[in-house]
Enzyme design. Structure first.
Site, PDB file in Angstrom:
ATOM      1  N   LEU A 103      18.777  21.509  15.815  1.00  8.51           N
ATOM      2  CA  LEU A 103      19.218  22.665  16.882  1.00  8.51           C
ATOM      3  C   LEU A 103      18.249  22.576  17.986  1.00  8.51           C
ATOM      4  O   LEU A 103      17.164  22.823  17.610  1.00  8.51           O
ATOM      5  CB  LEU A 103      19.799  24.048  16.033  1.00  8.51           C
ATOM      6  N   ASP A 104      18.718  22.929  18.876  1.00  5.48           N
ATOM      7  CA  ASP A 104      17.914  23.154  20.095  1.00  5.48           C
ATOM      8  C   ASP A 104      16.879  24.435  19.897  1.00  5.48           C
ATOM      9  O   ASP A 104      17.355  25.368  19.105  1.00  5.48           O
ATOM     10  CB  ASP A 104      18.684  23.488  21.515  1.00  5.48           C
ATOM     11  N   LYS A 105      15.640  24.520  20.597  1.00  4.69           N
ATOM     12  CA  LYS A 105      15.017  25.659  20.364  1.00  4.69           C
ATOM     13  C   LYS A 105      15.699  26.907  20.485  1.00  4.69           C
ATOM     14  O   LYS A 105      15.548  27.904  19.618  1.00  4.69           O
ATOM     15  CB  LYS A 105      14.020  25.675  21.139  1.00  4.69           C
ATOM     16  N   HIS A 189      21.927  17.736  22.836  1.00  9.67           N
ATOM     17  CA  HIS A 189      22.348  18.961  23.716  1.00  9.67           C
ATOM     18  C   HIS A 189      23.864  18.809  23.798  1.00  9.67           C
ATOM     19  O   HIS A 189      24.482  19.180  25.116  1.00  9.67           O
ATOM     20  CB  HIS A 189      21.595  18.893  24.903  1.00  9.67           C
ATOM     21  N   ARG A 192      26.026  22.025  24.929  1.00  8.64           N
ATOM     22  CA  ARG A 192      25.668  22.690  26.338  1.00  8.64           C
ATOM     23  C   ARG A 192      26.096  21.706  27.441  1.00  8.64           C
ATOM     24  O   ARG A 192      26.356  22.024  28.412  1.00  8.64           O
ATOM     25  CB  ARG A 192      24.125  22.703  26.327  1.00  8.64           C
TER      26      ARG A 192
END
Ligand code: URA
Length: 239
Positions: A103-105, A189, A192
């Site tokens: 998962l992204d930060k 990503h 997004r």
């Protein structure tokens, strides 16, 4: 399987902390193959050993699965000097686990960690098309056209074509909208970037489900729990 310290094997069941396991062992309350072992650092094969604590057989976990409700600001990596990683949210005896995908930060929510390489690999395999469900708060008004574009498969900025995805609008306003996105792949990503192609900037992103496993609503942000045997069994349909 690789031999492991007895206190670690006991702690990996989730019934005792590492310290509780050490105290239990030192008190002579743990039998390994019928013989008391008082040394917490004794190395044993978790696959082969029969353990008893206070006369009760201990179900040794052959594999460990943990559900973490990831907070923002943590990297889904096992090691990184730039920021804390999700392993920093686990006790030391669980730091041998690895995250199942990334998962992204700044993405929050459901992240699985395990030492079960085969099942983790299956859940991430692009051929398995395991569903991942996210809730996103975005800038601007989401419309039926966005839903159609997702259903037909969004082409990302770099020309990469995504598989058809689900977009459910939970609320739509001129300034902000809330939606549920279901994808069956795991491009970098991805959510997004798909929403960006529709002119929307993601303000917050939370993963709420992976395959047949929803994020436990009682699990606080930053907390983890072991998966139940039933939950692991249910995931095994993806093997
Ligand atoms: N898609 C994203 O864009 N980010 C994530 O962290 C997960 C899916």
């Amino acid at each position: 399987m690789e031999q492991q310290r007895l206190d670690k094997i006991l702690a990996s069941t989730g019934k005792w902390s590492r310290k509780e396991a050490r105290d239990l062992i030192r008190a002579g309350r743990v039998l390994a193959n019928g013989v008391p072992v008082r040394d917490p650092s004794a190395r044993l094969d978790p696959e082969g050993v029969e353990l008893c604590a206070d006369g009760v057989p201990v179900a040794v976990r052959r594999v460990t699965w943990v559900m973490l409700n990831k907070p923002a600001g943590y990297l889904s990596a096992t090691e990184d000097r730039r920021a804390p990683t999700v392993l920093d949210l686990l006790p030391p005896e669980l730091r041998n686990l690895f995250p199942v995908g990334r998962l992204d930060k700044d993405t929050v929510g459901l992240l699985l960690l395990t030492n079960d390489g085969a099942l983790a690999h299956a859940l991430l395999s692009p051929r398995r098309h395991v569903e991942k469900v996210y809730e996103a708060r975005v800038t601007g008004r989401l419309t039926g056209e966005d839903v159609t574009a997702f259903r037909e498969g969004v082409t990302l900025g770099d020309g990469l074509r995504c598989l058809p995805a689900g977009l459910e609008i939970l609320s739509a306003g001129d300034a902000e909208s809330l939606c549920r996105v279901t994808v069956r792949e795991g491009k970098f990503h991805q959510v997004r970037r798909m929403l960006a192609r529709r002119g929307k900037t993601v303000l917050t992103l939370e993963r709420v489900k992976m395959g047949n496993l929803p994020l436990d609503p009682s699990l606080k942000r930053g907390s983890f729990r072991f998966l139940t045997e039933e939950e692991v069994e249910n995931l095994r349909i993806f093997l």
